[in-house]
Design a protein around this motif. Structure first.
Motif, PDB file in Angstrom:
ATOM      1  N   GLY A 174      13.358  18.401  -1.102  1.00  0.00           N
ATOM      2  CA  GLY A 174      12.463  18.787  -0.022  1.00  0.00           C
ATOM      3  C   GLY A 174      13.094  19.596   1.088  1.00  0.00           C
ATOM      4  O   GLY A 174      12.516  19.712   2.170  1.00  0.00           O
ATOM      5  N   CYS A 175      14.255  20.186   0.830  1.00  0.00           N
ATOM      6  CA  CYS A 175      14.917  20.979   1.870  1.00  0.00           C
ATOM      7  C   CYS A 175      14.197  22.313   2.047  1.00  0.00           C
ATOM      8  O   CYS A 175      14.067  23.082   1.099  1.00  0.00           O
ATOM      9  CB  CYS A 175      16.384  21.219   1.511  1.00  0.00           C
ATOM     10  SG  CYS A 175      17.358  19.695   1.476  1.00  0.00           S
ATOM     11  N   GLY A 176      13.764  22.568   3.259  1.00  0.00           N
ATOM     12  CA  GLY A 176      13.099  23.826   3.573  1.00  0.00           C
ATOM     13  C   GLY A 176      14.058  24.870   4.115  1.00  0.00           C
ATOM     14  O   GLY A 176      13.691  26.020   4.316  1.00  0.00           O
ATOM     15  N   LYS A 177      15.279  24.465   4.395  1.00  0.00           N
ATOM     16  CA  LYS A 177      16.304  25.383   4.888  1.00  0.00           C
ATOM     17  C   LYS A 177      17.560  25.149   4.062  1.00  0.00           C
ATOM     18  O   LYS A 177      18.089  24.040   4.025  1.00  0.00           O
ATOM     19  CB  LYS A 177      16.576  25.113   6.358  1.00  0.00           C
ATOM     20  CG  LYS A 177      17.579  26.043   7.006  1.00  0.00           C
ATOM     21  CD  LYS A 177      17.709  25.670   8.482  1.00  0.00           C
ATOM     22  CE  LYS A 177      18.514  26.641   9.271  1.00  0.00           C
ATOM     23  NZ  LYS A 177      18.593  26.222  10.693  1.00  0.00           N
ATOM     24  N   ILE A 178      18.008  26.201   3.380  1.00  0.00           N
ATOM     25  CA  ILE A 178      19.212  26.144   2.556  1.00  0.00           C
ATOM     26  C   ILE A 178      20.094  27.310   2.992  1.00  0.00           C
ATOM     27  O   ILE A 178      19.665  28.461   2.949  1.00  0.00           O
ATOM     28  CB  ILE A 178      18.863  26.248   1.049  1.00  0.00           C
ATOM     29  CG1 ILE A 178      17.890  25.128   0.650  1.00  0.00           C
ATOM     30  CG2 ILE A 178      20.123  26.216   0.207  1.00  0.00           C
ATOM     31  CD1 ILE A 178      17.308  25.274  -0.744  1.00  0.00           C
ATOM     32  N   CYS A 229      17.465  19.989   5.634  1.00  0.00           N
ATOM     33  CA  CYS A 229      18.385  21.115   5.480  1.00  0.00           C
ATOM     34  C   CYS A 229      19.450  20.798   4.436  1.00  0.00           C
ATOM     35  O   CYS A 229      19.862  19.650   4.288  1.00  0.00           O
ATOM     36  CB  CYS A 229      19.110  21.398   6.794  1.00  0.00           C
ATOM     37  SG  CYS A 229      18.045  21.833   8.152  1.00  0.00           S
ATOM     38  N   ALA A 230      19.886  21.841   3.765  1.00  0.00           N
ATOM     39  CA  ALA A 230      21.002  21.732   2.831  1.00  0.00           C
ATOM     40  C   ALA A 230      21.988  22.852   3.142  1.00  0.00           C
ATOM     41  O   ALA A 230      21.626  24.024   3.145  1.00  0.00           O
ATOM     42  CB  ALA A 230      20.520  21.848   1.395  1.00  0.00           C
ATOM     43  N   CYS A 263      25.660  19.553   1.675  1.00  0.00           N
ATOM     44  CA  CYS A 263      25.624  18.578   2.764  1.00  0.00           C
ATOM     45  C   CYS A 263      24.170  18.529   3.221  1.00  0.00           C
ATOM     46  O   CYS A 263      23.606  19.558   3.608  1.00  0.00           O
ATOM     47  CB  CYS A 263      26.499  19.025   3.921  1.00  0.00           C
ATOM     48  SG  CYS A 263      28.217  19.247   3.483  1.00  0.00           S
ATOM     49  N   LEU A 264      23.580  17.368   3.137  1.00  0.00           N
ATOM     50  CA  LEU A 264      22.166  17.208   3.481  1.00  0.00           C
ATOM     51  C   LEU A 264      22.023  16.685   4.896  1.00  0.00           C
ATOM     52  O   LEU A 264      22.802  15.849   5.340  1.00  0.00           O
ATOM     53  CB  LEU A 264      21.508  16.250   2.501  1.00  0.00           C
ATOM     54  CG  LEU A 264      21.545  16.703   1.043  1.00  0.00           C
ATOM     55  CD1 LEU A 264      21.183  15.552   0.120  1.00  0.00           C
ATOM     56  CD2 LEU A 264      20.611  17.886   0.843  1.00  0.00           C
TER      57      LEU A 264
END
Length: 149
Positions: free
Chosen positions: A116-120, A83-84, A68-69
């Motif tokens: 480009g998600c910096g938070k997973i 975020c992902a 979920c992005l």
């Protein structure tokens, strides 16, 4: 050999979601919950904010997973704000210990990074903890969740 394929078919996603709810949460989902999930898929699959995959071995479906992005306010630990949230990660019993879960999570992480998600992040069961730790995930001790009343 494990094959991963992106899924857009909402009926197929609903079959997997129902199975996940039954096996992970230990309940048979009622009509209202299933309808809420269908509504979610109908909105977020077309707009690309939910991306789902199914893993197959020898043409047999053995597992699923999704991301979920979203966006949050950029911060020092996530300058992009992208975020992902990995969720609905599940491997059927007969496919476990064959690398299916690893392949699903690695694929989702790679896709999130490519976007480009910096938070997973994700939630886990005790059964899944070892897999996620082996892929570099760790606990978030500074987070809290509002309890349902």
């Amino acid at each position: 050999m494990i094959t991963l394929r992106r899924v857009y078919d909402i009926d197929k996603l609903m079959q997997w979601r129902s199975e996940v709810i039954q096996h992970v949460f230990g309940i048979v989902p009622d009509g209202a919950l299933l309808e809420a999930n269908r509504n979610y898929y109908e909105q977020h699959i077309p707009d690309g904010s939910h991306r789902a995959i199914i893993a197959e071995i020898d043409g047999m479906e053995g597992g699923c997973g999704s991301i979920c992005l979203g966006d949050e306010l950029p911060s020092p630990d996530n300058p992009s704000g992208r975020c992902a949230y990995l969720m609905n990660i599940y491997v059927r019993d007969s496919f476990r210990e064959r690398g299916v879960g690893h392949a699903i999570v690695r694929n989702l992480v790679d896709e999130a990074r490519g976007l480009g998600c910096g938070k997973i992040y994700l939630e886990t069961t005790e059964q899944g903890r070892g897999l996620y730790e082996s892929l570099g995930f760790g606990d978030l001790p500074d987070m809290m969740k509002l309890r349902n009343n």
